[in-house]
Design a protein around this motif. Structure first.
Motif, PDB file in Angstrom:
ATOM      1  N   PHE A  49       0.806  -1.084  -0.065  1.00  0.00           N
ATOM      2  CA  PHE A  49      -0.072  -0.018   0.063  1.00  0.00           C
ATOM      3  C   PHE A  49       0.973   1.202  -0.035  1.00  0.00           C
ATOM      4  CE2 PHE A  49      -3.197  -3.323   1.024  1.00  0.00           C
ATOM      5  CZ  PHE A  49      -4.325  -2.454   0.252  1.00  0.00           C
ATOM      6  N   PHE A 108       1.788  -4.482   7.403  1.00  0.00           N
ATOM      7  CA  PHE A 108       0.493  -3.583   7.478  1.00  0.00           C
ATOM      8  C   PHE A 108      -0.742  -4.613   7.251  1.00  0.00           C
ATOM      9  CE2 PHE A 108      -2.651  -1.155   5.302  1.00  0.00           C
ATOM     10  CZ  PHE A 108      -2.712  -0.092   6.158  1.00  0.00           C
ATOM     11  N   LEU A 132       3.324  -1.141   4.079  1.00  0.00           N
ATOM     12  CA  LEU A 132       3.110   0.118   4.055  1.00  0.00           C
ATOM     13  C   LEU A 132       4.017   1.032   3.674  1.00  0.00           C
ATOM     14  CD1 LEU A 132       0.330   2.186   4.098  1.00  0.00           C
ATOM     15  CD2 LEU A 132       1.037   2.390   6.648  1.00  0.00           C
ATOM     16  N   LEU A 172      -6.608   1.713   5.793  1.00  0.00           N
ATOM     17  CA  LEU A 172      -6.290   2.912   5.447  1.00  0.00           C
ATOM     18  C   LEU A 172      -7.505   4.085   5.759  1.00  0.00           C
ATOM     19  CD1 LEU A 172      -4.198   2.161   1.950  1.00  0.00           C
ATOM     20  CD2 LEU A 172      -3.572   3.036   4.362  1.00  0.00           C
TER      21      LEU A 172
END
Length: 176
Positions: A49, A108, A132, A172
């Protein structure tokens, strides 16, 4: 960092996530956990991400084989020195971004998803390890295996088609 240690760095937030962790730890103890030729039950992959420099958007790619928008990611190669490096390599290959910094030490997100059978391989599972990152410069471009790249504002992520495939999108949304 070894696979079991990376798995141990992740903190599940729900019963479903606990189930993913238990199944992943079991699979990690089987021979050749990273081999793309291990189909029963499957093998480990990595993804990333990537937040924008302002941390207000996340990078997604349109994956040609999966035919949906997802975070950059793929198979772990024998030449990857570690799992974090594998995720960073996948970002570079699929988006051209090489200037990314790690935003969180350890995992993450962890997700297990089914891969449909194709002519050359049976149906199997990907035990996906997500890391992440944040972009520190440069624009993203279409790379290997993708036919689209875009930044999606985190505020719009829950309504963007297909990003919800991986639970980390919700992490997120609730975090930023």
């Amino acid at each position: 960092m070894g696979l079991q240690r990376v798995l141990g760095s992740w903190r599940p937030r729900s019963d479903d996530e606990v189930g993913c962790l238990v199944r992943s730890r079991w699979s990690a103890d089987l021979p050749l956990p990273f081999s793309r030729h291990r189909f029963n039950p499957g093998h480990f992959t990595v993804s990333a991400f990537v937040l924008s420099a302002q941390a207000d958007a996340v990078l997604v790619v349109f994956h040609r084989k999966m035919r949906r928008w997802v975070q950059p990611g793929g198979h772990i190669e024998a030449t990857d020195p570690d799992l974090l490096s594998a995720a960073r390599r996948e970002v570079a290959e699929e988006t051209g971004l090489v200037d990314v910094e790690v935003m969180q030490s350890g995992l993450f997100d962890l997700n297990i998803h089914q891969v449909a059978a194709r002519a050359c391989e049976p149906a199997h599972q990907h035990f996906d390890l997500s890391f992440l990152f944040r972009s520190t410069g440069g624009g993203a471009v279409e790379g290997d295996g993708v036919s689209g790249v875009r930044w999606v504002p985190i505020s719009k992520l829950s309504t963007f088609p297909d990003v919800g495939l991986f639970r980390a999108g919700q992490r997120l949304v609730t975090r930023w």
